[in-house]
Enzyme design. Sequence first.
Site, PDB file in Angstrom:
ATOM      1  N   ALA A  18      23.315  25.346  55.515  1.00 41.26           N
ATOM      2  CA  ALA A  18      24.630  25.464  54.883  1.00 41.26           C
ATOM      3  C   ALA A  18      25.733  25.608  55.928  1.00 41.26           C
ATOM      4  O   ALA A  18      26.768  24.928  55.871  1.00 41.26           O
ATOM      5  CB  ALA A  18      24.630  26.673  53.944  1.00 41.26           C
ATOM      6  N   GLU A  40      18.508  20.088  64.659  1.00 39.79           N
ATOM      7  CA  GLU A  40      17.864  20.544  63.411  1.00 39.79           C
ATOM      8  C   GLU A  40      16.501  19.853  63.283  1.00 39.79           C
ATOM      9  O   GLU A  40      16.446  18.618  63.206  1.00 39.79           O
ATOM     10  CB  GLU A  40      18.756  20.221  62.207  1.00 39.79           C
ATOM     11  CG  GLU A  40      18.094  20.322  60.841  1.00 39.79           C
ATOM     12  CD  GLU A  40      17.595  21.727  60.500  1.00 39.79           C
ATOM     13  OE1 GLU A  40      18.422  22.636  60.398  1.00 39.79           O
ATOM     14  OE2 GLU A  40      16.359  21.906  60.345  1.00 39.79           O
ATOM     15  N   GLN A  48      19.416  27.085  48.857  1.00 37.04           N
ATOM     16  CA  GLN A  48      18.567  28.252  48.602  1.00 37.04           C
ATOM     17  C   GLN A  48      19.033  29.128  47.436  1.00 37.04           C
ATOM     18  O   GLN A  48      18.193  29.733  46.762  1.00 37.04           O
ATOM     19  CB  GLN A  48      18.432  29.097  49.877  1.00 37.04           C
ATOM     20  CG  GLN A  48      17.793  28.331  51.028  1.00 37.04           C
ATOM     21  CD  GLN A  48      17.852  29.068  52.356  1.00 37.04           C
ATOM     22  OE1 GLN A  48      17.772  30.298  52.410  1.00 37.04           O
ATOM     23  NE2 GLN A  48      18.005  28.334  53.437  1.00 37.04           N
ATOM     24  N   CYS A 166      21.481  37.156  50.636  1.00 39.65           N
ATOM     25  CA  CYS A 166      21.804  37.449  49.241  1.00 39.65           C
ATOM     26  C   CYS A 166      21.201  38.779  48.793  1.00 39.65           C
ATOM     27  O   CYS A 166      20.125  38.806  48.179  1.00 39.65           O
ATOM     28  CB  CYS A 166      21.375  36.328  48.307  1.00 39.65           C
ATOM     29  SG  CYS A 166      22.099  36.559  46.681  1.00 39.65           S
ATOM     30  N   LYS A 314      24.960  38.271  53.857  1.00 42.61           N
ATOM     31  CA  LYS A 314      24.506  36.953  54.294  1.00 42.61           C
ATOM     32  C   LYS A 314      24.330  36.057  53.070  1.00 42.61           C
ATOM     33  O   LYS A 314      23.319  36.132  52.379  1.00 42.61           O
ATOM     34  CB  LYS A 314      23.194  37.107  55.071  1.00 42.61           C
ATOM     35  CG  LYS A 314      23.367  37.957  56.322  1.00 42.61           C
ATOM     36  CD  LYS A 314      22.109  38.094  57.109  1.00 42.61           C
ATOM     37  CE  LYS A 314      22.302  38.997  58.328  1.00 42.61           C
ATOM     38  NZ  LYS A 314      23.357  38.557  59.271  1.00 42.61           N
ATOM     39  N   THR A 315      25.343  35.228  52.812  1.00 49.34           N
ATOM     40  CA  THR A 315      25.300  34.337  51.655  1.00 49.34           C
ATOM     41  C   THR A 315      25.930  32.986  52.011  1.00 49.34           C
ATOM     42  O   THR A 315      26.690  32.883  52.972  1.00 49.34           O
ATOM     43  CB  THR A 315      26.108  34.904  50.453  1.00 49.34           C
ATOM     44  OG1 THR A 315      27.493  34.936  50.823  1.00 49.34           O
ATOM     45  CG2 THR A 315      25.650  36.286  50.045  1.00 49.34           C
ATOM     46  N   CYS A 349      28.310  37.216  45.805  1.00 48.14           N
ATOM     47  CA  CYS A 349      26.923  37.269  45.371  1.00 48.14           C
ATOM     48  C   CYS A 349      26.919  37.221  43.844  1.00 48.14           C
ATOM     49  O   CYS A 349      27.256  38.216  43.201  1.00 48.14           O
ATOM     50  CB  CYS A 349      26.286  38.567  45.879  1.00 48.14           C
ATOM     51  SG  CYS A 349      24.526  38.662  45.513  1.00 48.14           S
TER      52      CYS A 349
HETATM   53  P1  FAD Z   1      20.091  28.150  56.361  1.00 43.24           P
HETATM   54  O1  FAD Z   1      20.724  27.503  55.211  1.00 43.24           O
HETATM   55  O2  FAD Z   1      18.800  28.870  56.169  1.00 43.24           O
HETATM   56  O3  FAD Z   1      19.919  27.028  57.489  1.00 43.24           O
HETATM   57  C1  FAD Z   1      19.433  27.307  58.780  1.00 43.24           C
HETATM   58  C2  FAD Z   1      18.974  25.994  59.408  1.00 43.24           C
HETATM   59  O4  FAD Z   1      18.691  26.219  60.784  1.00 43.24           O
HETATM   60  C3  FAD Z   1      17.710  25.463  58.766  1.00 43.24           C
HETATM   61  O5  FAD Z   1      17.903  24.122  58.389  1.00 43.24           O
HETATM   62  C4  FAD Z   1      16.655  25.595  59.860  1.00 43.24           C
HETATM   63  O6  FAD Z   1      15.681  24.562  59.837  1.00 43.24           O
HETATM   64  C5  FAD Z   1      17.501  25.518  61.121  1.00 43.24           C
HETATM   65  N1  FAD Z   1      16.885  26.192  62.282  1.00 43.24           N
HETATM   66  C6  FAD Z   1      16.192  27.359  62.299  1.00 43.24           C
HETATM   67  N2  FAD Z   1      15.775  27.634  63.547  1.00 43.24           N
HETATM   68  C7  FAD Z   1      16.230  26.629  64.330  1.00 43.24           C
HETATM   69  C8  FAD Z   1      16.092  26.339  65.723  1.00 43.24           C
HETATM   70  N3  FAD Z   1      15.439  27.157  66.553  1.00 43.24           N
HETATM   71  N4  FAD Z   1      16.666  25.201  66.210  1.00 43.24           N
HETATM   72  C9  FAD Z   1      17.349  24.355  65.372  1.00 43.24           C
HETATM   73  N5  FAD Z   1      17.494  24.586  64.053  1.00 43.24           N
HETATM   74  C10 FAD Z   1      16.936  25.709  63.527  1.00 43.24           C
HETATM   75  N6  FAD Z   1      23.831  32.684  48.785  1.00 43.24           N
HETATM   76  C11 FAD Z   1      24.875  32.665  47.917  1.00 43.24           C
HETATM   77  O7  FAD Z   1      25.996  32.426  48.332  1.00 43.24           O
HETATM   78  N7  FAD Z   1      24.694  32.896  46.589  1.00 43.24           N
HETATM   79  C12 FAD Z   1      23.470  33.136  46.058  1.00 43.24           C
HETATM   80  O8  FAD Z   1      23.328  33.303  44.846  1.00 43.24           O
HETATM   81  C13 FAD Z   1      22.356  33.148  46.939  1.00 43.24           C
HETATM   82  N8  FAD Z   1      21.116  33.384  46.456  1.00 43.24           N
HETATM   83  C14 FAD Z   1      20.032  33.276  47.293  1.00 43.24           C
HETATM   84  C15 FAD Z   1      18.767  33.433  46.763  1.00 43.24           C
HETATM   85  C16 FAD Z   1      17.645  33.289  47.563  1.00 43.24           C
HETATM   86  C17 FAD Z   1      16.281  33.474  46.959  1.00 43.24           C
HETATM   87  C18 FAD Z   1      17.812  32.958  48.936  1.00 43.24           C
HETATM   88  C19 FAD Z   1      16.596  32.752  49.812  1.00 43.24           C
HETATM   89  C20 FAD Z   1      19.076  32.826  49.487  1.00 43.24           C
HETATM   90  C21 FAD Z   1      20.198  32.992  48.679  1.00 43.24           C
HETATM   91  N9  FAD Z   1      21.506  32.880  49.179  1.00 43.24           N
HETATM   92  C22 FAD Z   1      22.573  32.903  48.331  1.00 43.24           C
HETATM   93  C23 FAD Z   1      21.732  32.874  50.651  1.00 43.24           C
HETATM   94  C24 FAD Z   1      22.068  31.507  51.227  1.00 43.24           C
HETATM   95  O9  FAD Z   1      21.120  30.564  50.861  1.00 43.24           O
HETATM   96  C25 FAD Z   1      22.144  31.638  52.749  1.00 43.24           C
HETATM   97  O10 FAD Z   1      23.020  32.686  53.072  1.00 43.24           O
HETATM   98  C26 FAD Z   1      22.625  30.350  53.393  1.00 43.24           C
HETATM   99  O11 FAD Z   1      21.685  29.337  53.180  1.00 43.24           O
HETATM  100  C27 FAD Z   1      22.849  30.573  54.891  1.00 43.24           C
HETATM  101  O12 FAD Z   1      23.109  29.362  55.537  1.00 43.24           O
HETATM  102  P2  FAD Z   1      22.651  29.163  57.063  1.00 43.24           P
HETATM  103  O13 FAD Z   1      23.076  27.798  57.431  1.00 43.24           O
HETATM  104  O14 FAD Z   1      23.070  30.313  57.874  1.00 43.24           O
HETATM  105  O15 FAD Z   1      21.062  29.228  57.006  1.00 43.24           O
END
Ligand code: FAD
Length: 442
Positions: A18, A40, A48, A166, A314-315, A349
Site C-alpha cells: 500500500a 518488491e 489486507q 490495524c 499502522k493502517t 480504523c
Molecule cells: P504492506 O501492504 O504489507 O506491503 C509491504 C510490501 O513490502 C509487501 O508487498 C512485501 O512483499 C514487501 N517487502 C517486505 N519485505 C521486503 C524486502 N525485504 N524487500 C522488498 N520488499 C519487501 N488498514 C486499514 O486502513 N483499515 C483496515 O480496516 C485494516 N484492516 C486490516 C485487517 C487485517 C487482518 C490486516 C492484516 C491488516 C489490516 N489493515 C487495515 C492494515 C493495512 O493492511 C496495512 O497497514 C497496510 O497494508 C500497510 O501498508 P505497507 O505498504 O506498509 O505494508
Amino acid sequence: MSPSATRHHQVLIVGGGAAGITTANLLRRQRPQLDVAILEPSEDHYYQPGWTLVGGGVMRVEQTRRSEAALIPKGVSWIRAAATAFDPEHNRLTTSEGETLSYDVLVMATGLQCRWDQIDGLSEALGRNGVCSNYSKDFAPYTWQSIQAFQGGNAVFTMPATPVKCGGAPQKVMYMADDVFKSRSGVGVNSRVIFCTPLRSLFAIPAYARTLQQVVKRRGIEVRFGWDLKAVRGAEQVAVFEVHDADGSVRTEELPFSLLHAVPPMSAPAVVASSPLAGDAPGGWVAADKLTTQHPHFANVFSLGDVAGLPTSKTAGAVRGEAPVTAANVIAFLEGHPLKAQYDGYTVCPLITGYNNVVMAEFDYSQQPISSFLVDPTKERWSMWLMKTKMLPWLYWNRMIKGLPHESRYLKPFAPLIHALRLDYREPAAESNAKAQAAGHC
Ligand code: FAD
C-alpha cells in the site's frame, strides 16, 4: 553513484505494498521525469483490510488480490527481488539476487512481519481444530469455516502485546462471529465469547474504547485484560496465557477453546530491524521524524506504512496521510528545498462491531476522535458499514494507491462545521493522552 553499485536510481522504494505503490504514483504524478524504482519480490499485491471481511464471510480472498505488475506505475522500474542488507552510510543496499543498488533517496515501505514463531505451537496449529487468524491470507478463509462449523463452547479471540497492523482487527472478527453464534442460539449453539488482551483497554483512543466497552457489554462478551497468549496446543484445543494481574503478579492460565482466533506479535522485518535504519524502540521500526517521515540520522531516507516508527497506528488509512507528505518531502529534498510537508498522524480504523455496523475510528496525533464524514465518529453506523465493505475497497484500488485525492480531501474544508454543530465527542487532551498511554498502543 558508488563505484561498486550495479544500478542507481534517484528514488528507490523498498516494498510494493500500500505504502510503496501509493508513494511511487504520487512521485510520478508530481515529477514525471523522476527516476523511481520499486524493489518488491512478490507477484501479488493484497488489500489486507479485506481479510477481516474474508474471515467474516463477506468477501473472498481472491477479491483482495491484484497482480503487482498491474499496479506498478508506468515509467517506474520494478526490481523483482527483496532487500537483504542496508548500507545507508554509502547510500546502497543489497538484494536477494546479489545485486547492489544505489540511490539518491531511499523510501522504506516494507511493511511488518508477523511473528507466528513467538507463540509456541501456533504455526503448527493454524488451519485445524478451530485455530484461525485473519492476519494471514492463507488462514483468513479458515476463520470463516471455523465460525460456520462452531458448535458451542469457548470462542477465544486474542491480541498481542506488540503494535499490530490495524489495532481493531482482532476485535472486528469477534463481533461478526458473535452475530453468527447468536443467530444460531435458537438451534442450540451455546457460545462463550472471550477476548484476551495483554493491554488494559479495548482501544488506545479513550472515546472509541468507551464505545467498544458498550459493545462487549451489550453482547455479553467476557474481556480479560492482562492476558497474553504464549502457547497453543492445537490437538487438545487449549490456549496457554501469561496473565499479568493489576497488582503486578504474573501467573499462567490454560483456556480450552472450540475456536481460537490468534493474532501474533509483530515487528519490523528482520532485515530492517538489524540494520542501521532501525530506531531504538522495541520492534526494530525504522526511525522517522513524526512530522516529515525523514530518518533522523540519514537525511536521504524516508519511511512510511507499517515499518515506519511513527507514533500512530499502522493502517492503510494512515498511509493515505503519510504518502502525500513523504512524496512532497522526497521531492523537496531532491530539489534542495526545506521539508515543509507535515504528517498530522491521521489514521483510521473502521471498527466493525457486527454485520451492518461500523465505528469509523479516525484520529491523529492529538489522540482525539476526528471525522471526515461530518458525523460523530464514536457512534456505530450502518452508513460506515457500507463505507467499509463497498467504498473503501474501491477507493483503495481506484484512488489511494493511484495517488489520487480521496474522500477526506474533499470533506476536510468542512471540518469546522463539526465544531459548529457541537458534536461533543472530544475530551480534554491531557486526559486523553494519559489514557492512551495507559492503553499501550494504537
Ligand atoms: P504492506 O501492504 O504489507 O506491503 C509491504 C510490501 O513490502 C509487501 O508487498 C512485501 O512483499 C514487501 N517487502 C517486505 N519485505 C521486503 C524486502 N525485504 N524487500 C522488498 N520488499 C519487501 N488498514 C486499514 O486502513 N483499515 C483496515 O480496516 C485494516 N484492516 C486490516 C485487517 C487485517 C487482518 C490486516 C492484516 C491488516 C489490516 N489493515 C487495515 C492494515 C493495512 O493492511 C496495512 O497497514 C497496510 O497494508 C500497510 O501498508 P505497507 O505498504 O506498509 O505494508
